[in-house]
Design a protein around this motif. Structure first.
Motif, PDB file in Angstrom:
ATOM      1  N   ASP A  51     -49.046 -46.226 -36.621  1.00  0.00           N
ATOM      2  CA  ASP A  51     -47.953 -45.574 -35.900  1.00  0.00           C
ATOM      3  C   ASP A  51     -46.653 -46.352 -36.064  1.00  0.00           C
ATOM      4  OD1 ASP A  51     -48.093 -47.748 -34.110  1.00  0.00           O
ATOM      5  OD2 ASP A  51     -49.356 -46.653 -32.690  1.00  0.00           O
ATOM      6  N   ALA A  52     -45.572 -45.800 -35.540  1.00  0.00           N
ATOM      7  CA  ALA A  52     -44.246 -46.404 -35.701  1.00  0.00           C
ATOM      8  C   ALA A  52     -44.173 -47.782 -35.046  1.00  0.00           C
ATOM      9  CB  ALA A  52     -43.178 -45.487 -35.121  1.00  0.00           C
ATOM     10  N   GLY A  53     -44.870 -47.953 -33.943  1.00  0.00           N
ATOM     11  CA  GLY A  53     -44.874 -49.253 -33.280  1.00  0.00           C
ATOM     12  C   GLY A  53     -45.499 -50.334 -34.135  1.00  0.00           C
ATOM     13  N   ALA A  54     -46.578 -49.994 -34.828  1.00  0.00           N
ATOM     14  CA  ALA A  54     -47.220 -50.954 -35.720  1.00  0.00           C
ATOM     15  C   ALA A  54     -46.311 -51.293 -36.893  1.00  0.00           C
ATOM     16  CB  ALA A  54     -48.547 -50.393 -36.210  1.00  0.00           C
ATOM     17  N   VAL A  55     -45.588 -50.295 -37.414  1.00  0.00           N
ATOM     18  CA  VAL A  55     -44.649 -50.545 -38.509  1.00  0.00           C
ATOM     19  C   VAL A  55     -43.608 -51.570 -38.080  1.00  0.00           C
ATOM     20  CG1 VAL A  55     -42.838 -49.539 -39.957  1.00  0.00           C
ATOM     21  CG2 VAL A  55     -44.983 -48.304 -39.604  1.00  0.00           C
ATOM     22  N   GLY A 113     -43.418 -59.723 -38.239  1.00  0.00           N
ATOM     23  CA  GLY A 113     -44.404 -60.412 -39.059  1.00  0.00           C
ATOM     24  C   GLY A 113     -45.744 -60.546 -38.371  1.00  0.00           C
ATOM     25  N   ALA A 114     -46.117 -59.529 -37.592  1.00  0.00           N
ATOM     26  CA  ALA A 114     -47.347 -59.579 -36.809  1.00  0.00           C
ATOM     27  C   ALA A 114     -48.557 -59.187 -37.649  1.00  0.00           C
ATOM     28  CB  ALA A 114     -47.224 -58.640 -35.609  1.00  0.00           C
ATOM     29  N   SER A 115     -49.732 -59.462 -37.114  1.00  0.00           N
ATOM     30  CA  SER A 115     -50.968 -58.961 -37.707  1.00  0.00           C
ATOM     31  C   SER A 115     -51.132 -57.492 -37.350  1.00  0.00           C
ATOM     32  CB  SER A 115     -52.169 -59.751 -37.185  1.00  0.00           C
ATOM     33  OG  SER A 115     -52.095 -61.113 -37.557  1.00  0.00           O
ATOM     34  N   LEU A 116     -51.953 -56.779 -38.107  1.00  0.00           N
ATOM     35  CA  LEU A 116     -52.238 -55.382 -37.794  1.00  0.00           C
ATOM     36  C   LEU A 116     -53.431 -55.321 -36.854  1.00  0.00           C
ATOM     37  CD1 LEU A 116     -51.841 -52.345 -38.154  1.00  0.00           C
ATOM     38  CD2 LEU A 116     -53.298 -52.476 -40.195  1.00  0.00           C
ATOM     39  N   LEU A 117     -53.215 -54.745 -35.667  1.00  0.00           N
ATOM     40  CA  LEU A 117     -54.261 -54.616 -34.657  1.00  0.00           C
ATOM     41  C   LEU A 117     -54.758 -53.178 -34.591  1.00  0.00           C
ATOM     42  CD1 LEU A 117     -52.628 -56.749 -31.814  1.00  0.00           C
ATOM     43  CD2 LEU A 117     -54.195 -57.509 -33.630  1.00  0.00           C
ATOM     44  N   ALA A 118     -55.937 -53.004 -34.046  1.00  0.00           N
ATOM     45  CA  ALA A 118     -56.538 -51.675 -33.954  1.00  0.00           C
ATOM     46  C   ALA A 118     -55.669 -50.709 -33.159  1.00  0.00           C
ATOM     47  CB  ALA A 118     -57.923 -51.788 -33.317  1.00  0.00           C
ATOM     48  N   ALA A 119     -54.926 -51.232 -32.178  1.00  0.00           N
ATOM     49  CA  ALA A 119     -54.120 -50.363 -31.316  1.00  0.00           C
ATOM     50  C   ALA A 119     -53.099 -49.553 -32.102  1.00  0.00           C
ATOM     51  CB  ALA A 119     -53.411 -51.203 -30.254  1.00  0.00           C
ATOM     52  N   GLY A 120     -52.662 -50.055 -33.258  1.00  0.00           N
ATOM     53  CA  GLY A 120     -51.658 -49.341 -34.030  1.00  0.00           C
ATOM     54  C   GLY A 120     -52.209 -48.385 -35.056  1.00  0.00           C
ATOM     55  N   LEU A 121     -53.528 -48.308 -35.180  1.00  0.00           N
ATOM     56  CA  LEU A 121     -54.142 -47.449 -36.192  1.00  0.00           C
ATOM     57  C   LEU A 121     -54.167 -45.990 -35.753  1.00  0.00           C
ATOM     58  CD1 LEU A 121     -57.271 -49.574 -37.253  1.00  0.00           C
ATOM     59  CD2 LEU A 121     -55.122 -49.310 -38.504  1.00  0.00           C
ATOM     60  N   THR A 122     -53.884 -45.109 -36.694  1.00  0.00           N
ATOM     61  CA  THR A 122     -53.976 -43.663 -36.418  1.00  0.00           C
ATOM     62  C   THR A 122     -54.933 -42.952 -37.365  1.00  0.00           C
ATOM     63  OG1 THR A 122     -52.086 -43.188 -37.864  1.00  0.00           O
ATOM     64  CG2 THR A 122     -51.616 -43.591 -35.538  1.00  0.00           C
ATOM     65  N   GLY A 123     -55.332 -43.599 -38.472  1.00  0.00           N
ATOM     66  CA  GLY A 123     -56.242 -42.955 -39.398  1.00  0.00           C
ATOM     67  C   GLY A 123     -56.660 -43.879 -40.516  1.00  0.00           C
ATOM     68  N   VAL A 124     -57.640 -43.431 -41.309  1.00  0.00           N
ATOM     69  CA  VAL A 124     -58.144 -44.215 -42.434  1.00  0.00           C
ATOM     70  C   VAL A 124     -58.448 -43.272 -43.595  1.00  0.00           C
ATOM     71  CG1 VAL A 124     -60.504 -44.094 -41.524  1.00  0.00           C
ATOM     72  CG2 VAL A 124     -59.910 -45.880 -43.181  1.00  0.00           C
ATOM     73  N   VAL A 125     -58.151 -43.727 -44.807  1.00  0.00           N
ATOM     74  CA  VAL A 125     -58.403 -42.935 -46.008  1.00  0.00           C
ATOM     75  C   VAL A 125     -59.143 -43.802 -47.012  1.00  0.00           C
ATOM     76  CG1 VAL A 125     -57.361 -41.705 -47.951  1.00  0.00           C
ATOM     77  CG2 VAL A 125     -56.334 -41.518 -45.669  1.00  0.00           C
ATOM     78  N   GLY A 126     -60.213 -43.248 -47.602  1.00  0.00           N
ATOM     79  CA  GLY A 126     -60.935 -43.965 -48.643  1.00  0.00           C
ATOM     80  C   GLY A 126     -62.141 -44.715 -48.128  1.00  0.00           C
ATOM     81  N   THR A 127     -62.881 -45.271 -49.069  1.00  0.00           N
ATOM     82  CA  THR A 127     -64.073 -46.060 -48.760  1.00  0.00           C
ATOM     83  C   THR A 127     -63.845 -47.488 -49.244  1.00  0.00           C
ATOM     84  OG1 THR A 127     -65.505 -44.123 -49.019  1.00  0.00           O
ATOM     85  CG2 THR A 127     -66.557 -46.293 -49.132  1.00  0.00           C
ATOM     86  N   PHE A 128     -64.011 -48.455 -48.352  1.00  0.00           N
ATOM     87  CA  PHE A 128     -63.795 -49.854 -48.714  1.00  0.00           C
ATOM     88  C   PHE A 128     -64.650 -50.748 -47.829  1.00  0.00           C
ATOM     89  CE2 PHE A 128     -60.292 -48.325 -45.987  1.00  0.00           C
ATOM     90  CZ  PHE A 128     -60.481 -49.102 -44.855  1.00  0.00           C
ATOM     91  N   PRO A 161     -46.023 -43.570 -40.544  1.00  0.00           N
ATOM     92  CA  PRO A 161     -46.075 -42.146 -40.191  1.00  0.00           C
ATOM     93  C   PRO A 161     -45.434 -41.238 -41.236  1.00  0.00           C
ATOM     94  CG  PRO A 161     -45.350 -43.469 -38.321  1.00  0.00           C
ATOM     95  CD  PRO A 161     -45.347 -44.377 -39.508  1.00  0.00           C
ATOM     96  N   ASP A 162     -44.523 -41.787 -42.050  1.00  0.00           N
ATOM     97  CA  ASP A 162     -43.854 -40.980 -43.073  1.00  0.00           C
ATOM     98  C   ASP A 162     -44.633 -40.920 -44.384  1.00  0.00           C
ATOM     99  OD1 ASP A 162     -43.568 -43.575 -43.891  1.00  0.00           O
ATOM    100  OD2 ASP A 162     -41.367 -43.532 -44.060  1.00  0.00           O
ATOM    101  N   GLY A 163     -45.821 -41.536 -44.409  1.00  0.00           N
ATOM    102  CA  GLY A 163     -46.647 -41.485 -45.603  1.00  0.00           C
ATOM    103  C   GLY A 163     -46.319 -42.536 -46.644  1.00  0.00           C
ATOM    104  N   VAL A 164     -45.384 -43.431 -46.338  1.00  0.00           N
ATOM    105  CA  VAL A 164     -44.969 -44.465 -47.277  1.00  0.00           C
ATOM    106  C   VAL A 164     -45.728 -45.769 -46.997  1.00  0.00           C
ATOM    107  CG1 VAL A 164     -43.039 -45.877 -48.084  1.00  0.00           C
ATOM    108  CG2 VAL A 164     -42.685 -43.460 -47.544  1.00  0.00           C
ATOM    109  N   ALA A 165     -46.284 -46.366 -48.052  1.00  0.00           N
ATOM    110  CA  ALA A 165     -46.986 -47.645 -47.899  1.00  0.00           C
ATOM    111  C   ALA A 165     -45.971 -48.750 -47.627  1.00  0.00           C
ATOM    112  CB  ALA A 165     -47.790 -47.964 -49.148  1.00  0.00           C
ATOM    113  N   ILE A 166     -46.166 -49.485 -46.546  1.00  0.00           N
ATOM    114  CA  ILE A 166     -45.232 -50.549 -46.179  1.00  0.00           C
ATOM    115  C   ILE A 166     -45.790 -51.942 -46.453  1.00  0.00           C
ATOM    116  CG2 ILE A 166     -44.116 -49.160 -44.398  1.00  0.00           C
ATOM    117  CD1 ILE A 166     -45.759 -50.967 -42.370  1.00  0.00           C
ATOM    118  N   ALA A 167     -47.115 -52.028 -46.643  1.00  0.00           N
ATOM    119  CA  ALA A 167     -47.730 -53.340 -46.823  1.00  0.00           C
ATOM    120  C   ALA A 167     -49.081 -53.177 -47.506  1.00  0.00           C
ATOM    121  CB  ALA A 167     -47.900 -54.051 -45.481  1.00  0.00           C
ATOM    122  N   ARG A 168     -49.593 -54.301 -48.020  1.00  0.00           N
ATOM    123  CA  ARG A 168     -50.954 -54.346 -48.548  1.00  0.00           C
ATOM    124  C   ARG A 168     -51.606 -55.592 -47.980  1.00  0.00           C
ATOM    125  NH1 ARG A 168     -50.507 -53.709 -54.319  1.00  0.00           N
ATOM    126  NH2 ARG A 168     -50.281 -51.531 -53.730  1.00  0.00           N
TER     127      ARG A 168
END
Length: 372
Positions: A286-290, A297-312, A323-330
């Motif tokens: 979500d926008a807050g996680a972005v 420079g925070a870590s990504l926490l579960a609270a900011g997740l809205t979905g998952v794509v793929g198998t890993f 939210p805009d579909g643009v990858a912001i980090a890896r």
């Protein structure tokens, strides 16, 4: 600049040199002994003035073509791996012989993506380079083509060289190919001129970089400019020229194209993560996680997740998508994809209460995350 020596070159104490397949082999694909000998003499000269050298050498697959009766680089992965298996030993043996004439010991370093993105592997790779250089050896680097499974290249050896330059904390990267510099259009085109310097990205506006490499190699000017960008954005200047100009380039003469450093040094391991991997899946946030990732420079926490794509699986590189579909980090994810749905939007205390302390960890830790 052509009338004076380049201080970026003369002041460099640790230099990564990359040479392409077409600059080392005969038209039929075999190793050209004279070219190897000439390059070894040039590198020995750099060492003689007190600089350390790391060589990233293409040519393993190309060197294996003729012994296997092949006339062109094969497209099939298994055939490429077979050629690399034959050619890598031939290539390093030739370097070892030629550099031994100058009393220089060589060390072969074959890298995979895992070696430099996963934290423990990265640390081992870095320590190996440090120890080789401490012993006075000259590391010869290539991707471990023979054991690559899904894609034989990091992308290309130009990119590999840029990333190795970060890994070893180099002061300079020199890219040697069959073109004597970056031109405003394809060399030979009416009006095409060589750029002697690139000081900022805008200097490349309107430059026709093209895309095709040689018959035995994989790269072209696109990959070289891309590699130069990776290096200069993290504080390492780059000289791009042809192999015939190697001695002049490494003596600081104004040959080829000098890309001036434009940024500051960054974490080498995270640069590998950003530039040497592809996300095998994605985490939607979500926008807050972005904001938390980009601004704090925070870590990504579960609270900011809205979905998952793929198998890993845990430890794989995944893209973080806003939210805009643009990858912001890896980053390297700490959970399998099948675990993610039950984490979406939930706080750490909630997860610990329901699933136990193992779920208190970040989805992606900030130390394993690189903004794109």
């Amino acid at each position: 600049m052509s009338g004076s020596l380049r201080r970026e070159v003369l002041d460099a104490r640790r230099i990564v040199v990359k040479i392409g397949s077409s600059s080392l082999t005969t038209p039929s694909g075999g190793i050209d002994p004279e070219r190897i000998r000439t390059l070894a003499d040039v590198l020995a000269g750099v060492r003689a003035r007190g600089a350390e050298v790391v060589l990233v050498s293409s040519g393993a697959i190309a060197a294996g073509l003729a012994p296997l009766g092949l006339t062109r680089r094969p497209r099939a992965l298994a055939a490429q791996q077979a050629a690399a298996s034959v050619g890598q030993g031939l290539l390093v043996h030739r370097y070892t012989e030629e550099l031994a004439r100058h009393q220089i010991t060589t060390g072969q370093v074959l890298l995979t993506v895992d070696d430099v993105t996963r934290r423990a592997h990265y640390r081992n790779a870095s320590q190996t380079f440090d120890k080789l250089l401490e012993f006075g050896a000259l590391p010869i680097v290539n991707e471990n083509d023979t054991v690559a499974t899904s894609e034989i290249r990091f992308g290309d050896n130009d990119r590999l060289a840029a990333l190795v330059a970060h890994l070893v904390h180099a002061d300079l990267l020199v890219l040697l190919s069959d073109v004597d510099g970056l031109y405003t259009a394809k060399p030979g085109t009416p009006g095409a001129r060589r750029l002697t310097e690139v000081t900022r990205p805008a200097d490349l506006d309107g430059v026709d970089i093209g895309s095709v490499g040689s018959a035995v190699g994989t790269g072209g000017m696109v990959t070289k400019v891309g590699a130069a960008r990776i290096a200069v954005e993290a504080g390492i200047p780059v000289v791009l020229t042809c192999a015939d100009n190697a001695a002049a380039a490494l003596s600081g003469e104004g040959v080829g194209t000098l890309f001036h450093a434009t940024g500051k040094r960054r974490s080498a391991r995270l640069l590998w993560l950003a530039h040497a991997t592809e996300g095998v899946g994605s985490l939607q946030v979500d926008a807050g996680a972005v904001r938390a990732l980009v601004e704090r420079g925070a870590s990504l926490l579960a609270a900011g997740l809205t979905g998952v794509v793929g198998t890993f699986h845990a430890g794989d590189p995944v893209d973080v998508v806003g939210p805009d579909g643009v990858a912001i980090a890896r980053g390297l994810v700490n959970f399998d994809s099948e675990e993610i749905p039950k984490l979406l939007g939930r706080s750490s205390p909630e997860l610990v209460a329901e699933f136990g302390e193992a779920y208190e960890r970040e989805v992606v830790h900030r130390d394993d995350l690189m903004l794109l």
